[in-house]
Write a protein that holds these residues in place. Sequence first.
Motif, PDB file in Angstrom:
ATOM      1  N   LEU A  97       0.878   4.926   0.644  1.00 24.08           N
ATOM      2  CA  LEU A  97      -0.002   5.889   1.294  1.00 24.08           C
ATOM      3  C   LEU A  97       0.321   7.315   0.873  1.00 24.08           C
ATOM      4  O   LEU A  97      -0.570   8.155   0.769  1.00 24.08           O
ATOM      5  N   GLY A 124      -4.323  11.959  -1.180  1.00 21.68           N
ATOM      6  CA  GLY A 124      -4.623  10.599  -1.608  1.00 21.68           C
ATOM      7  C   GLY A 124      -4.834  10.415  -3.088  1.00 21.68           C
ATOM      8  O   GLY A 124      -4.984   9.282  -3.555  1.00 21.68           O
ATOM      9  N   THR A 141      -3.197   2.242  -3.646  1.00 18.93           N
ATOM     10  CA  THR A 141      -3.092   3.600  -3.129  1.00 18.93           C
ATOM     11  C   THR A 141      -4.450   3.974  -2.531  1.00 18.93           C
ATOM     12  O   THR A 141      -5.419   3.223  -2.676  1.00 18.93           O
ATOM     13  N   PRO A 142      -4.560   5.126  -1.885  1.00 16.30           N
ATOM     14  CA  PRO A 142      -5.883   5.525  -1.373  1.00 16.30           C
ATOM     15  C   PRO A 142      -6.933   5.724  -2.454  1.00 16.30           C
ATOM     16  O   PRO A 142      -8.123   5.796  -2.152  1.00 16.30           O
ATOM     17  N   SER A 143      -6.502   5.794  -3.722  1.00 18.49           N
ATOM     18  CA  SER A 143      -7.469   6.072  -4.796  1.00 18.49           C
ATOM     19  C   SER A 143      -7.395   5.115  -5.967  1.00 18.49           C
ATOM     20  O   SER A 143      -8.211   5.209  -6.891  1.00 18.49           O
ATOM     21  N   HIS A 159     -11.663   8.719  -6.589  1.00 18.65           N
ATOM     22  CA  HIS A 159     -11.274   7.457  -7.230  1.00 18.65           C
ATOM     23  C   HIS A 159     -11.648   7.419  -8.714  1.00 18.65           C
ATOM     24  O   HIS A 159     -11.665   6.345  -9.314  1.00 18.65           O
ATOM     25  N   HIS A 198       0.857  -1.170   0.000  1.00 22.17           N
ATOM     26  CA  HIS A 198       0.000   0.000   0.000  1.00 22.17           C
ATOM     27  C   HIS A 198       0.905   1.235   0.000  1.00 22.17           C
ATOM     28  O   HIS A 198       1.708   1.415   0.928  1.00 22.17           O
TER      29      HIS A 198
END
Length: 515
Positions: A179, A218, A198-200, A254, A177
């Motif tokens: 971040l 993100g 990733t966060p998106s 996203h 991951h």
Amino acid sequence: MNTDEELLIARYLAGENVDEPLLDACRQNPALLKDLADFVATERLLQFNAVEDDLFVQEFEQKLKLEKEDSFTDQFNQKLKKQQESRFTFIKIAAVACMLILPLFLFKSSVAPAPKSMPIAKIAKSLGNSQYSAGSEVLAGLFTLETGYAEMTLKNGVQLTLEAPITLDFKNPDLIHLLKGNLVANVPKQAIGFTVLTPSSEIIDLGTEFAVGVNADGASEVHVILGEVKARGLKEKQFVNLYKDDARAFDVHHQMSIIESDPMRFRRSLPGQSPHDPNFLHWSFDDNAAITSASGKGFNPEEFPGELKAINNGTGPIYENGQFGKALFYNGKDAYVETSFKGISGNKPRTVAFWTKVPEDFTSRNGYGMISWGLHQKGAAWQISPNPAKKEGQIGRIRIGTMEAPVVGTTDLRDRRWHHIAVVMYGGEADTSTHILLYVDGKLENTSHKAVHRIDTILDNKNSRPLIFGRNMAFSTDDKNIRDKFFRGWLDEIFIFDAALNQEQIQNLMDTNSL
């Protein structure tokens, strides 16, 4: 594998849109992944040449014959019979089937996160930070790099180049991951399926080199340097295949969008071993005379003294106390020093190190001309100064420009104190965004602006400039507007090396005025 799973696979291979049900089936039955791998020999299919490799076709067909007859093999073989007229078409179907199935291997990784005490990777190189040294082990779980860069090799052979500040969460060697921060992943064939979340976004490797960046909120980007990846926003059901020079951005919601490929803004490798005793030229400014002599090794320093000059009957540079002995003060109006040294050419490695003192009231009219040589043409110049242009970064930070392609640091030099500066370029296919490192007071400098352009410093053009201190290389004696063409501040102990120095050498130079 039950009948429903067999039917899902058959429908999937037949081109039906059953991605989500098949992914759910794999979540519920991780053993299904092994069956898929056995059936289609995923890794070998990905590596094969679709036009000429008949041996692959024979082996694949033979593998199907050896498999237990069931619904899957029966339906797949029926599909093959329809394509017997064209072996090339069969090959394409088989390869595409493997490409489509490959993202499912993500769940093989996510099912069993590695224990926190398990080594995941080993540091190969570390630059500009004291957190990690070569040979250090990286354990599963959170990993942060506050300053500098690091190269590491994961247990599966994946090579990562990391640029601080960066935070990672290593789930296992096949799944990380990201971040925040930037990384470049180089994935060997045995690690195909390596995944970056990733966060998106979600990026799955298909045998390639790719770069991923995540900003503070993100949002993320992926840039494919070689090969192929599959990518999607976290809220999107479908993956898209990306190839060399493709890039996508993923916003905080996203959502995916197409962007221009820009992989050169990511650092892909770190410098190799620095020469122990490199060649250099050195101007100490301790002469207190109209001609300042050079010393050095590997060059002929007697040929490259510096002549103190001024235009329009100006006063020229003035000797004052420096960091070591004397230094020269440049008034920002008419003063400069000219040598006959042509400089370091092309994309050859180099280090320029010196001491400088910049006044508090330094403005954009006092920049561009600390140290320069080359041709005033994009990518062909080499010019160091405090940054004078707001559009390129904060005023007063160290700047290296190659004409319209600068790299700008973050430390404000406008405090009327002596600072040691080193600008390092290591050679090869050199680019401003990847092959230049800045050091201030012995510490690796974070960059506030980093342009992208190939470096090819040109020395042999009739308009090329030799090494000059204190004057913008774009200035001509015929130029009626001389404002903004001269540096204002102090320079001392200028060294030019024909090698990329490492941090230890730079710190020794700062402390002792020698390597």
